[in-house]
Design a protein around this motif. Structure first.
Motif, PDB file in Angstrom:
ATOM      1  N   LEU A 279       0.818  -1.216   0.000  1.00  0.00           N
ATOM      2  CA  LEU A 279       0.000   0.000   0.000  1.00  0.00           C
ATOM      3  C   LEU A 279       0.852   1.267   0.000  1.00  0.00           C
ATOM      4  CD1 LEU A 279      -2.939   1.022   0.188  1.00  0.00           C
ATOM      5  CD2 LEU A 279      -2.720   0.920   2.676  1.00  0.00           C
ATOM      6  N   GLU A 280       0.444   2.241  -0.816  1.00  0.00           N
ATOM      7  CA  GLU A 280       1.018   3.587  -0.803  1.00  0.00           C
ATOM      8  C   GLU A 280      -0.134   4.572  -0.669  1.00  0.00           C
ATOM      9  OE1 GLU A 280       3.649   4.448  -4.022  1.00  0.00           O
ATOM     10  OE2 GLU A 280       4.630   2.476  -3.952  1.00  0.00           O
ATOM     11  N   VAL A 281       0.044   5.615   0.142  1.00  0.00           N
ATOM     12  CA  VAL A 281      -1.026   6.571   0.427  1.00  0.00           C
ATOM     13  C   VAL A 281      -0.537   7.982   0.136  1.00  0.00           C
ATOM     14  CG1 VAL A 281      -2.674   7.396   2.139  1.00  0.00           C
ATOM     15  CG2 VAL A 281      -1.872   5.028   2.241  1.00  0.00           C
ATOM     16  N   TYR A 282      -1.368   8.743  -0.596  1.00  0.00           N
ATOM     17  CA  TYR A 282      -1.058  10.138  -0.926  1.00  0.00           C
ATOM     18  C   TYR A 282      -2.306  10.972  -0.644  1.00  0.00           C
ATOM     19  CZ  TYR A 282       2.718   7.770  -3.368  1.00  0.00           C
ATOM     20  OH  TYR A 282       3.788   6.962  -3.663  1.00  0.00           O
ATOM     21  N   THR A 283      -2.139  12.047   0.119  1.00  0.00           N
ATOM     22  CA  THR A 283      -3.295  12.864   0.499  1.00  0.00           C
ATOM     23  C   THR A 283      -3.109  14.314   0.055  1.00  0.00           C
ATOM     24  OG1 THR A 283      -2.615  13.708   2.681  1.00  0.00           O
ATOM     25  CG2 THR A 283      -3.387  11.416   2.573  1.00  0.00           C
ATOM     26  N   PHE A 284      -4.256  14.993  -0.145  1.00  0.00           N
ATOM     27  CA  PHE A 284      -4.281  16.409  -0.513  1.00  0.00           C
ATOM     28  C   PHE A 284      -5.292  17.114   0.383  1.00  0.00           C
ATOM     29  CE2 PHE A 284      -2.791  14.146  -4.205  1.00  0.00           C
ATOM     30  CZ  PHE A 284      -1.852  14.979  -4.790  1.00  0.00           C
ATOM     31  N   GLY A 285      -4.853  18.188   1.043  1.00  0.00           N
ATOM     32  CA  GLY A 285      -5.767  18.933   1.911  1.00  0.00           C
ATOM     33  C   GLY A 285      -6.410  18.045   2.953  1.00  0.00           C
ATOM     34  N   ASN A 286      -5.623  17.214   3.604  1.00  0.00           N
ATOM     35  CA  ASN A 286      -6.118  16.188   4.519  1.00  0.00           C
ATOM     36  C   ASN A 286      -6.786  16.811   5.747  1.00  0.00           C
ATOM     37  OD1 ASN A 286      -6.444  13.903   6.157  1.00  0.00           O
ATOM     38  ND2 ASN A 286      -4.533  12.989   5.452  1.00  0.00           N
ATOM     39  N   ALA A 287      -8.020  16.375   6.048  1.00  0.00           N
ATOM     40  CA  ALA A 287      -8.787  16.931   7.172  1.00  0.00           C
ATOM     41  C   ALA A 287      -8.686  16.107   8.436  1.00  0.00           C
ATOM     42  CB  ALA A 287     -10.265  17.054   6.772  1.00  0.00           C
ATOM     43  N   SER A 288      -7.905  15.027   8.436  1.00  0.00           N
ATOM     44  CA  SER A 288      -7.892  14.136   9.592  1.00  0.00           C
ATOM     45  C   SER A 288      -7.042  14.703  10.726  1.00  0.00           C
ATOM     46  CB  SER A 288      -7.358  12.760   9.188  1.00  0.00           C
ATOM     47  OG  SER A 288      -5.995  12.847   8.816  1.00  0.00           O
ATOM     48  N   ASN A 289      -7.234  14.138  11.932  1.00  0.00           N
ATOM     49  CA  ASN A 289      -6.462  14.584  13.093  1.00  0.00           C
ATOM     50  C   ASN A 289      -5.364  13.598  13.485  1.00  0.00           C
ATOM     51  OD1 ASN A 289      -7.982  12.507  14.157  1.00  0.00           O
ATOM     52  ND2 ASN A 289      -9.046  13.766  15.686  1.00  0.00           N
ATOM     53  N   HIS A 290      -5.203  12.518  12.723  1.00  0.00           N
ATOM     54  CA  HIS A 290      -4.100  11.585  12.952  1.00  0.00           C
ATOM     55  C   HIS A 290      -3.903  10.756  11.693  1.00  0.00           C
ATOM     56  CE1 HIS A 290      -7.451   8.790  13.559  1.00  0.00           C
ATOM     57  NE2 HIS A 290      -6.579   7.801  13.390  1.00  0.00           N
ATOM     58  N   PHE A 291      -2.728  10.178  11.570  1.00  0.00           N
ATOM     59  CA  PHE A 291      -2.441   9.303  10.438  1.00  0.00           C
ATOM     60  C   PHE A 291      -1.404   8.294  10.899  1.00  0.00           C
ATOM     61  CE2 PHE A 291      -2.385   8.455   5.872  1.00  0.00           C
ATOM     62  CZ  PHE A 291      -3.663   8.893   5.516  1.00  0.00           C
ATOM     63  N   ASN A 292      -1.817   7.053  11.003  1.00  0.00           N
ATOM     64  CA  ASN A 292      -0.969   6.021  11.594  1.00  0.00           C
ATOM     65  C   ASN A 292      -0.207   5.225  10.540  1.00  0.00           C
ATOM     66  OD1 ASN A 292      -1.525   6.423  14.358  1.00  0.00           O
ATOM     67  ND2 ASN A 292      -3.486   5.375  14.158  1.00  0.00           N
ATOM     68  N   ASN A 293       1.040   4.920  10.846  1.00  0.00           N
ATOM     69  CA  ASN A 293       1.864   4.023  10.039  1.00  0.00           C
ATOM     70  C   ASN A 293       3.041   3.584  10.900  1.00  0.00           C
ATOM     71  OD1 ASN A 293       2.989   2.542   7.954  1.00  0.00           O
ATOM     72  ND2 ASN A 293       3.913   4.314   6.965  1.00  0.00           N
ATOM     73  N   PRO A 294       2.830   2.613  11.762  1.00  0.00           N
ATOM     74  CA  PRO A 294       3.863   2.254  12.739  1.00  0.00           C
ATOM     75  C   PRO A 294       5.046   1.535  12.118  1.00  0.00           C
ATOM     76  CG  PRO A 294       2.042   0.703  12.843  1.00  0.00           C
ATOM     77  CD  PRO A 294       1.623   1.784  11.887  1.00  0.00           C
ATOM     78  N   HIS A 295       6.152   1.539  12.838  1.00  0.00           N
ATOM     79  CA  HIS A 295       7.299   0.715  12.472  1.00  0.00           C
ATOM     80  C   HIS A 295       6.945  -0.752  12.661  1.00  0.00           C
ATOM     81  CE1 HIS A 295      10.594   3.653  11.920  1.00  0.00           C
ATOM     82  NE2 HIS A 295       9.840   4.408  12.685  1.00  0.00           N
ATOM     83  N   ARG A 296       7.634  -1.585  11.914  1.00  0.00           N
ATOM     84  CA  ARG A 296       7.441  -3.024  12.076  1.00  0.00           C
ATOM     85  C   ARG A 296       8.163  -3.548  13.316  1.00  0.00           C
ATOM     86  NH1 ARG A 296       6.826  -5.908   6.758  1.00  0.00           N
ATOM     87  NH2 ARG A 296       6.040  -4.369   5.299  1.00  0.00           N
ATOM     88  N   HIS A 297       9.247  -2.896  13.691  1.00  0.00           N
ATOM     89  CA  HIS A 297      10.065  -3.379  14.801  1.00  0.00           C
ATOM     90  C   HIS A 297      10.461  -2.195  15.672  1.00  0.00           C
ATOM     91  CE1 HIS A 297      10.615  -6.162  11.407  1.00  0.00           C
ATOM     92  NE2 HIS A 297      10.651  -7.107  12.326  1.00  0.00           N
ATOM     93  N   VAL A 298      10.485  -2.416  16.972  1.00  0.00           N
ATOM     94  CA  VAL A 298      10.835  -1.350  17.893  1.00  0.00           C
ATOM     95  C   VAL A 298      12.287  -0.934  17.727  1.00  0.00           C
ATOM     96  CG1 VAL A 298      11.481  -2.885  19.795  1.00  0.00           C
ATOM     97  CG2 VAL A 298      10.615  -0.584  20.283  1.00  0.00           C
ATOM     98  N   ASP A 299      13.148  -1.853  17.305  1.00  0.00           N
ATOM     99  CA  ASP A 299      14.557  -1.514  17.128  1.00  0.00           C
ATOM    100  C   ASP A 299      14.744  -0.447  16.059  1.00  0.00           C
ATOM    101  OD1 ASP A 299      15.227  -3.272  19.053  1.00  0.00           O
ATOM    102  OD2 ASP A 299      15.923  -4.865  17.712  1.00  0.00           O
TER     103      ASP A 299
END
Length: 581
Positions: free
Chosen positions: A312-332
């Protein structure tokens, strides 16, 4: 007996209703003034009690320039003002900042001209566009009157108030039928981008924003198809009128409520990600679509395996949201990126055993899936074990040189980019408010993704007319017909603003090199820009130069690399030049 006779009758049973009916204009004005004053005063008291600071004066869009904001690294900290907080608190913050950024409301439609995209532009003079504008004007007037008249319901019998409210919503629904049509998904016209074999492994999906009916959605997806030369699926976020759409935004953003179009988008994207035909799914969001797309991503992150999410790839324009999540796969990798934000984060030793999958972040010619050049089978074919970087490096010494990659910056979702205008009210109220972290607190809600923040006299909110025309303008042939995206434009050729040293805030952000969307300026490692990304600008080196180059937007934008049917490199410069064997 007529209504006027009933009102003037001396024996009318309810003097309160008679007074309101005779003074309705005064009543409307008084109610409106009290509502605005109450909301403004209440939101300011709430904000002061929670430590909010006065906002800076609005920027003047006279001079065109672009700022680059690196993605936040992420972490475990949260504060009271977080998207996970109680809805009533979130609503009060939204009301507070609605008035703070109200100066930018005209830029939702402004500038009305030019319309460089002709019939693709939302405000160009076409019959369809004018029909949409007229219906939205009617809906706007009716909805304002309805909201102002709601207090009258307390003076009426319950059955009469309920009948009146039901009648209004029925009328609103009938008018919206003239905008929305009957279906929720649409496909772009093949004349703008026929399906090609070279793009058969890709699926592009668009989710629209506020006040978009069927006609504007079709224009948007056809405009995208012409720009990127790929078929586009449009998921229709149906409109119920501008004012009711804004109310829906508040409910979705603060209560996390998923409407029917959110559920439809989730179903479509999940099906595409699971479909082995597709190795890449591109999700484009605009305005309210950013809120809905963010909810879709939250669901996907909860349910899907990471090797599917890496498509998945995500591209936004004039985004109205208050958060956008994309966590790391590993804490390291998260800790390494947090501790060294200004340098390229290498994959830590503890996670080198990352499986190589059929995701788009690896090359198509995997030796591990085929016989090696010496005729022997790969380890995957012989023992069924999923190959990793370490295992391949050991077994492929006799094979020909082959490139392998790992997920971009060790993120769950391969790439996330945001584009925003500094005079766009929706962007100010949404992405630019949360991503820039004005309170300089590392505990603000996480807003992951790289941001291109543009200040321009043409910086409105409309998707085609303002964003695409300004950032991905169209080219014409000798006959004046559109033929695709222009190869050069002011936005992409503009030099990214260089931040002054010492302006970085505590909220850690990624370095420029960490995002693998960066193009090799001359095909060599020595020409890759080196530097640090700061919250309010970009990166800095002596004299504002990076290895002798001025970094431009086109050097950092991954979406730009898809124009006119092209495709960006699947891997970063360092690993693309790394060979095994």
């Amino acid at each position: 007996m007529t209504i006027l006779e009933l009102i003037n009758a001396p024996c009318y049973p309810d003097p309160g209703i008679v007074f309101v009916a005779r003074n309705f204009p005064l009543y409307v004005g008084s109610v409106l003034a009290v509502m605005v004053a109450g909301l403004l005063y209440g939101s300011r008291i709430f904000a002061r009690s929670n430590g909010a600071q006065r906002q800076k004066p609005p920027p003047q869009p006279a001079m065109d320039h672009t700022e680059f904001i690196g993605s936040q690294v992420g972490g475990e900290s949260v504060i009271n003002y977080s998207y996970t907080d109680m809805p009533w608190r979130l609503m009060m913050w939204d009301i507070r900042y609605f008035f703070t950024f109200a100066w930018a409301l005209p830029w939702v439609l402004w500038p009305v001209r030019p319309c460089d995209g002709d019939h693709f532009d939302e405000l160009s003079f076409t019959w369809q566009n004018m029909w949409c504008v007229v219906l939205h004007a009617i809906l706007g007037v009716l909805q304002i009157l309805f909201i102002l008249a709601l207090p009258l319901a307390f003076l009426l019998p319950v059955w009469l108030a309920a009948t009146g409210i039901a009648a209004f919503f029925a009328l609103n629904w009938v008018i919206c039928l003239g905008l929305n049509g009957s279906t929720i998904t649409f496909d772009s016209d093949p004349k703008y981008a026929p399906a090609l074999e070279e793009h058969a492994h890709e699926q592009w999906i668009f989710l629209n924003g506020v006040a978009v009916g069927e006609a504007w959605l079709k224009s948007n997806i056809n405009r995208l198809a012409l720009t990127f030369k790929r078929p586009i699926i449009g998921v229709h976020n149906r409109t119920t009128g501008i004012i009711f759409d804004v109310v829906e935004c508040l409910v979705q953003r603060n209560f996390g409520y998923a409407t029917s179009d959110v559920r439809a988008a989730y179903k479509i994207i999940k099906e595409k990600l699971y479909n082995p035909q597709y190795s890449k799914v591109v999700f484009i969001l605009h305005s309210q679509g950013g809120i809905e797309g963010g909810l879709v991503l939250d669901w996907l992150l909860q349910e899907l395996p990471y090797d599917l999410l890496s498509k998945l790839e995500v591209y936004t324009f004039g985004n109205a949201s208050n958060h956008f999540n994309n966590p790391h796969r590993h804490v390291d990798s998260q800790e390494a990126e947090k501790n060294n934000p200004s340098t390229l984060t290498q994959i830590p030793t503890t996670i080198t055993e990352i499986p190589l999958t059929d995701s788009p972040v690896e090359t198509h010619s995997m030796v591990s899936r085929r016989r090696l050049s010496n005729g022997s089978k790969s380890s995957f074919e012989t023992n069924g074990r999923v190959p990793t970087l370490t295992s391949i490096s050991k077994e492929s010494s006799a094979s020909h040189a082959t490139t392998y990659t790992v997920p971009a910056s060790d993120r769950a979702i391969a790439h996330v980019e945001h584009y925003a205008h500094t005079t766009d009210f929706v962007a100010l109220w949404g992405i630019l408010h949360f991503v820039t972290n004005e309170r300089a607190s590392p505990a603000m809600p996480r807003y992951i993704g790289r941001v291109f923040r543009r200040t321009s006299p043409r910086g409105g909110h409309q998707f085609s007319q303002h964003y695409l025309n300004g950032m991905f303008p169209l080219a014409r042939n000798d006959k004046g017909e559109f033929i695709g995206c222009a190869e050069r434009n002011e936005f992409m050729d503009s030099v990214v603003e260089v931040a002054k040293e010492g302006t970085e805030k505590d909220n850690v952000r990624e370095a420029v090199e960490i995002s693998w969307a960066l193009i090799d300026l001359a095909g060599g490692e020595e020409n890759i820009p080196k530097g640090e990304v700061a919250v309010h600008g970009s990166f800095h080196e002596e004299n504002g130069k990076i290895n002798g180059h001025k970094a431009r937007v086109k050097d950092l934008s991954r979406l730009w690399q898809y124009r006119n049917g092209r495709s960006p490199p699947s891997v970063p410069g360092d690993l693309r030049r790394m060979t095994i064997g």
